[in-house]
Design a protein around this motif. Structure first.
Motif, mmCIF file in Angstrom:
data_model
loop_
_atom_site.group_PDB
_atom_site.id
_atom_site.type_symbol
_atom_site.label_atom_id
_atom_site.label_comp_id
_atom_site.label_asym_id
_atom_site.label_seq_id
_atom_site.Cartn_x
_atom_site.Cartn_y
_atom_site.Cartn_z
ATOM 1 N N PRO A 145 -49.862 36.647 16.571
ATOM 2 C CA PRO A 145 -51.210 36.700 17.159
ATOM 3 C C PRO A 145 -51.252 37.450 18.482
ATOM 4 O O PRO A 145 -52.176 38.237 18.710
ATOM 5 C CB PRO A 145 -51.576 35.229 17.363
ATOM 6 C CG PRO A 145 -50.735 34.486 16.413
ATOM 7 C CD PRO A 145 -49.475 35.275 16.264
ATOM 8 N N ILE A 153 -52.322 32.847 10.266
ATOM 9 C CA ILE A 153 -52.341 31.754 11.243
ATOM 10 C C ILE A 153 -52.470 30.410 10.531
ATOM 11 O O ILE A 153 -51.770 29.442 10.853
ATOM 12 C CB ILE A 153 -53.478 31.965 12.264
ATOM 13 C CG1 ILE A 153 -53.097 33.092 13.217
ATOM 14 C CG2 ILE A 153 -53.754 30.695 13.041
ATOM 15 C CD1 ILE A 153 -54.192 33.491 14.169
ATOM 16 N N ASN A 182 -46.876 32.007 14.685
ATOM 17 C CA ASN A 182 -47.983 31.418 15.429
ATOM 18 C C ASN A 182 -48.097 31.908 16.858
ATOM 19 O O ASN A 182 -49.087 31.641 17.521
ATOM 20 C CB ASN A 182 -47.865 29.892 15.439
ATOM 21 C CG ASN A 182 -48.005 29.326 14.057
ATOM 22 O OD1 ASN A 182 -48.624 29.939 13.206
ATOM 23 N ND2 ASN A 182 -47.408 28.183 13.819
ATOM 24 N N HIS A 239 -49.654 27.463 10.721
ATOM 25 C CA HIS A 239 -49.831 26.107 11.235
ATOM 26 C C HIS A 239 -49.659 25.070 10.145
ATOM 27 O O HIS A 239 -49.243 23.935 10.413
ATOM 28 C CB HIS A 239 -51.177 25.983 11.954
ATOM 29 C CG HIS A 239 -51.175 26.708 13.262
ATOM 30 N ND1 HIS A 239 -50.550 26.203 14.371
ATOM 31 C CD2 HIS A 239 -51.652 27.914 13.615
ATOM 32 C CE1 HIS A 239 -50.664 27.065 15.362
ATOM 33 N NE2 HIS A 239 -51.324 28.113 14.927
ATOM 34 N N SER A 288 -54.080 30.508 20.040
ATOM 35 C CA SER A 288 -52.694 30.696 19.591
ATOM 36 C C SER A 288 -51.772 30.596 20.800
ATOM 37 O O SER A 288 -50.686 30.016 20.734
ATOM 38 C CB SER A 288 -52.515 32.066 18.939
ATOM 39 O OG SER A 288 -53.079 32.047 17.665
#
Lengths: 392, 409
Positions: free
Chosen positions: B319, B342, B315, B346, B270
Motif C-alpha cells: 500500500p 489489502i 499490508n 488482512h 494501512s
C-alpha cells in the motif's frame, strides 16, 4: 544580460480575472504569472500550470533520510562501535525503525520546505522583483511576457477592454527578475556550506584523534555517583555500610547450567531418588566430538566398574574374580537400566547409589549429563538396529 | 436530478458468482464438518472451528467497519460520502448475517467447552492458575456469551437505525430547518453507534474473541491493531463496490475525486495498521520478556514465518509504495487490485492471529481456509446485490448531497 519586456494588467475582481486569463491565453500570449493577494482556487488550471513535482522531491528526500539513518546507525552499531545493549544483536533493526522513521519524516519535511522556498524564491538575501505592490493587498496582477512581435500598446488596450483597472509595460533585466539569488548570496551560502562540510569531514577523518578524551561535558554522566559493578568497595565499607559483592542467592552465572536442585536422600528414604525421575536431561543430542569426550569420560570414571562394553564387567569385578564383591549394573542390555529415566541416573552419579560413590567432584554437571546421554545413546544403538532389521 | 439512475437492477454476474462461490463454500464446509469438526483429536477439530471462527469474525467486523465509516463521516459532517453512501449501507446490511454465523460459532465453543481453543473454559486449569483466576472476572462463559450477544445485536440494531434514517432523504426536498433536524438525528444515532463501537471493537471484543485464545498473554494494542485491520479492509470493500457500480454506469455523482478520498483512507489506515503492529511488536521484542515473546516466537521463527513477513509486505510495503501517488488512487483498475490485495492481506493477518495460536506447531492454510473464504464472499455478493436493489442508489434530498456533487480534491 538580456532585457525582457512585460505587460502588466491589474484586476480588482476574480470574476474579471478568469475570463481575462482565458482570452489572453486564447489570443496566443504567454502569461508569465498572475500575482494574487491570496491563493485563488482553480487559477492554476486556468493558467494551464503543470502539476507540481514537489511531492516527488519529498519522496526522494524521504528515501535519503531513510538511507542516512539506516546507514548511519547500521555502520556505527555493527562496524564502527558495536556495543551490547541489553543483550540485543548488534544488527537490531526493530529498535532502529523509530529513528529511521523520524529521519525519513525530518528529511522529507525540511527538504520540501527548502525546495518550496527555492521554487518560490523565498528566503534571506533574495531580491524579488515586484511587478505591482498592490498584488500583496487587493490587486490581481497578470503579467504577460512579450516577444519582439508584441505590440504592447494593443495588448494594454486588450487588457483594459477585459476589465483591467491599471496597465503598464515594464522592462526587467533578466537574471534576477524571477527572483534569482543575487550573486553574493550563492557565494556566501556555498562558502558557509563548504565550511561546515570541511569542518565536519575533518573531524571525522582525523583518525583516532577524535576518540581521545579531552573534556568532560557532562560530569554527572561520565563519573557515576552510583556504585558500579566492579568498583572498589572500600569507600563504601569505610563508611560502615554493609556491602558484600556476592550475587543474589540463587543467581546462575552466565553460560552455566541450571543447578540440580534435588537434595540427597536421608538414609533409608528414596523420596528424592524417585523425584529425580522427572528431571529432564538438558543435553538433547551429542555432536561427534561430544560423543568422543563422553566416551573418554566414561572409560575414565565409569568403565572401571561398569565395563568397556557397558556390561557391568569392568576390571574391578572381572566375572567375580576382581576385588569388587558385587556385580555393578549392566548399563546396556538390562531392561531396568534401559528404562531408567535420565534424571534418576543423574541422581545416582551425583550422590552415589548403593556401593557406588558420588562422582560430583570428579565430573562437572555438564559432563555428568553428557555421560548419561552417551549411555542412553548406546542403549538405543543396541535396541534400534533390531527394530530396523525387523522392518526390513 | 431526474435523469439519475437510482434503481439498481439485480446484476446477473453477481448472482452467478455469488451462488458459485457460496456453493463451493458450502461443499468445503460440509467436507470440513464431516471430516474434522467432531474428530477425537482436538488439533483437527480445532482446525475446523478455528477456521470458521476467524473467517466469520473477520467478515462481521469488516462489514461493521463499513458502518463505522458511515458513522464517523456523519459525525464529521462529511459531505463527499453522500453520493455513494448507499453502497456502504448495502455492505453493512451483512452485519446481522455474518454476525449470527460468528455468534453461533463462538457460542458453540462455549457450550462444547472447547478448551483447546479457549483454554480459560477449563475450570480446573483456571482454579490452579493465578493468572487465569485473576482474569476470570472478564474471561468467563457468562460474560462472554452476554457481551458477544450484546455486541453483535447492538451493531446490527444501531446499523439498522442509521440505514432507516438514511431512507428519509429519499422522500422529498427538505427545508433548511428540516435539514438541520435531519442532520442532528443522524448525528445522535451515529454517536450512539460510535460509543458502542468503542466499547466493543475499540477495546473489549478482540480481547474476548481473539486475544483470549492465548489467555496468559496480553497486549493493550491488540484491539486497536485489529480495528485498523478491519477498518482498512472495510474501506477497500467500499472501494471495490463503488468502482464496480461505476463500471456498470451507476452512481453518476461519484467520480475519481471520491475514489481518491477512499484511496487516501486505504493508504492512511494501512500505515496506521503498521504503526500499531510495530508498536505492539517492538516493545515486546525489545523487552524480551518470555511471557510476552511467547506470542511472537513461533510466528517469527516457526511455521508461521511466511505469514509473519508476508503480512508486512502485503499490508504495509505494497500500500505505501503503490497507493502513494495521486494517480494511483484515481485509477479504478489499480484501486480494485489494491483493494483485493489489502482485504486478502488482512484476512491472512486474521488467519495467523487465530490459527497461529490455535495450532502453534504447524501452519496449513489450505482448501478449508479458501473454501470458507469463498462461502463468505459468495454470501457477501448475494447480500449486497440484494440490498442495493432495495433503495434508491443516491439519497438525492440529503442536505449535503451538493457537497458530494462538487467534491474536488
Amino acid at each position: 544580460m538580456a532585457i525582457k519586456k512585460f505587460v502588466v494588467g491589474c484586476f480588482t475582481d476574480e470574476k474579471e480575472l478568469f475570463p481575462a486569463v482565458k482570452t489572453i491565453r486564447k489570443s496566443g500570449f504567454k502569461i508569465h504569472d498572475v500575482y494574487t493577494p491570496y491563493p485563488v482556487h482553480g487559477l492554476d488550471t486556468a493558467l494551464g500550470l503543470r502539476e507540481t513535482s514537489l511531492h516527488t522531491a519529498g519522496f526522494i528526500y524521504a528515501l535519503i533520510g531513510l538511507c542516512t539513518a539506516f546507514g548511519g546507525i547500521g555502520w556505527i552499531l555493527t562496524i564502527d562501535w558495536p556495543q551490547n545493549y541489553g543483550g540485543k544483536p548488534h544488527f537490531a533493526l526493530p529498535a532502529w525503525i523509530p529513528i529511521m522513521f523520524e529521519c525519513t519524516v525530518l528529511f522529507s519535511a525540511v527538504g520540501m520546505v527548502l525546495t518550496f522556498c527555492y521554487i518560490c524564491q523565498i528566503g534571506p538575501l533574495v531580491k524579488k522583483h515586484r511587478f505591482h505592490l498592490r498584488a500583496t493587498d487587493d490587486y490581481f496582477v497578470m503579467v504577460i511576457e512579450c516577444t519582439q512581435q508584441t505590440n504592447t500598446h494593443d495588448l494594454e488596450g486588450l487588457l483594459k477592454s477585459l476589465g483591467a483597472c491599471e496597465t503598464k509595460t515594464e522592462t526587467v533585466e533578466s537574471g534576477w527578475w524571477l527572483g534569482r539569488y543575487d550573486l553574493p548570496a550563492p557565494s556566501v551560502a556555498s562558502a558557509v556550506i563548504a565550511l561546515i562540510l570541511i569542518t565536519s569531514l575533518s573531524a571525522c577523518s582525523n583518525g583516532d584523534a577524535g576518540r581521545e578524551q579531552n573534556r568532560v561535558y557532562m560530569p554527572d554522566m561520565a563519573y557515576s555517583r552510583a556504585v558500579e559493578t566492579y568498583d572498589d568497595k572500600e569507600h563504601i565499607t569505610n563508611k560502615g555500610i554493609f556491602y558484600n559483592a556476592e550475587p543474589a542467592k540463587g543467581s546462575i552465572a552466565r553460560g552455566s547450567d541450571i543447578p540440580f536442585l534435588i537434595a540427597k536422600d536421608t538414609p533409608g528414604s528414596t523420596l528424592n531418588y524417585l523425584a529425580a525421575q522427572k528431571i529432564i536431561n538438558p543435553i538433547t543430542s551429542l555432536s561427534s566430538d561430544d560423543q568422543e569426550e563422553a566416551h573418554r569420560l566414561y572409560l575414565v570414571y565409569c568403565g572401571i566398574c561398569h565395563g568397556q562394553k557397558y556390561d557391568g564387567n569392568g576390571p574391578l569385578y572381572k566375572d567375580g574374580s576382581g576385588p569388587f564383591p558385587a556385580k555393578p549394573a549392566t548399563l546396556v542390555g538390562d531392561p531396568k537400566y534401559d528404562a531408567m529415566p535420565e534424571g534418576q541416573m543423574f541422581y545416582s552419579v551425583t550422590y552415589g547409589k548403593n556401593l557406588m560413590g558420588s562422582y560430583a567432584s570428579q565430573l562437572t554437571t555438564k559432563q555428568r549429563w553428557m555421560v548419561i546421554k552417551y549411555i542412553k545413546m548406546q542403549q538405543e544403538a543396541v535396541s534400534k538396529p533390531q527394530t530396523n532389521t525387523n522392518s526390513k | 436530478m431526474s435523469a439519475l439512475k437510482l434503481h439498481f437492477e439485480s446484476h446477473p454476474k453477481l448472482i452467478r458468482w455469488g451462488y458459485i462461490l457460496s456453493i463451493i463454500g458450502i461443499i468445503a464446509l460440509v467436507a470440513g464438518f464431516s471430516t474434522e469438526a467432531f474428530s477425537a483429536d482436538p488439533e483437527i477439530s480445532s482446525h475446523f472451528w478455528g477456521t470458521l471462527m476467524y473467517n466469520s469474525i473477520f467478515w462481521t467486523l469488516v462489514c461493521n467497519a463499513v458502518m463505522f465509516f458511515i458513522c464517523i463521516t456523519t459525525l464529521a459532517m462529511a459531505g463527499f460520502t453522500q453520493s455513494f453512501r448507499r453502497v456502504a449501507e448495502a455492505i453493512s446490511t451483512l452485519v446481522p448475517i455474518f454476525g449470527t454465523i460468528a455468534f453461533l460459532v463462538l457460542i458453540y465453543q462455549i457450550i462444547s467447552h472447547n478448551h483447546h481453543i479457549y483454554h480459560w473454559l477449563d475450570k480446573d486449569a483456571v482454579a490452579h492458575d493465578p493468572i487465569l483466576k485473576g482474569k476470570s472476572g472478564f474471561l468467563n462463559p457468562t460474560f462472554f456469551v452476554i457481551w458477544t450477544f450484546l455486541a453483535i445485536g447492538l451493531w446490527s440494531f444501531l446499523g439498522y437505525r442509521i440505514r432507516k434514517i438514511s431512507s428519509e432523504a429519499d422522500q422529498g426536498p427538505m427545508s433548511p430547518e428540516q435539514g438541520k433536524a435531519y442532520i442532528w438525528k443522524n448525528t445522535v444515532n451515529a454517536s450512539l453507534f460510535i460509543v458502542w463501537f468503542a466499547l466493543t471493537v475499540g477495546s473489549t471484543i478482540h480481547w474476548l474473541w481473539t486475544m483470549s485464545i492465548d489467555p496468559h498473554w496480553y497486549s493493550t494494542m491488540f484491539s486497536w491493531y485489529n480495528f485498523a485491520s478491519t477498518f482498512v479492509s472495510g474501506m477497500s470493500l467500499i472501494a471495490i463496490w463503488v468502482i464496480f457500480m461505476k463500471k456498470n454506469n451507476y452512481l453518476e455523482l461519484t467520480n475519481q475525486e471520491h475514489i481518491h478520498d477512499i484511496g487516501k483512507f486505504m493508504f492512511g489506515f494501512s500505515i496506521f495498521w503498521t504503526y500499531l503492529w510495530f508498536s505492539q511488536f517492538m516493545l515486546i521484542w525489545y523487552a524480551n520478556i518470555p511471557e510476552e515473546t511467547v506470542y511472537f516466537y513461533h510466528r517469527m521463527h516457526g511455521p508461521y514465518k511466511f505469514f509473519f513477513y508476508a503480512n508486512l509486505v502485503i499490508n504495509f510495503v505494497c500500500p505505501i509504495l503503490i497507493l502513494m501517488k495521486r494517480k494511483a488512487k484515481r485509477n479504478y483498475n489499480l484501486m480494485i487490485f489494491m483493494s483485493i490485495l489489502i482485504i486478502l492481506g488482512h484476512w491472512m493477518d486474521f488467519y495467523q492471529e487465530f490459527m497461529g495460536s490455535i495450532q502453534k506447531s504447524h501452519a496449513n492454510m489450505g482448501w478449508l481456509d479458501f473454501g470458507v473464504l469463498c462461502f463468505f464472499v459468495g454470501i457477501l455478493l448475494l447480500g449486497v446485490n440484494k440490498a442495493l436493489g432495495k433503495k434508491p442508489l443516491i439519497p438525492v434530498y440529503h442536505p449535503f448531497i451538493k457537497e458530494s456533487v462538487i467534491h474536488h480534491v
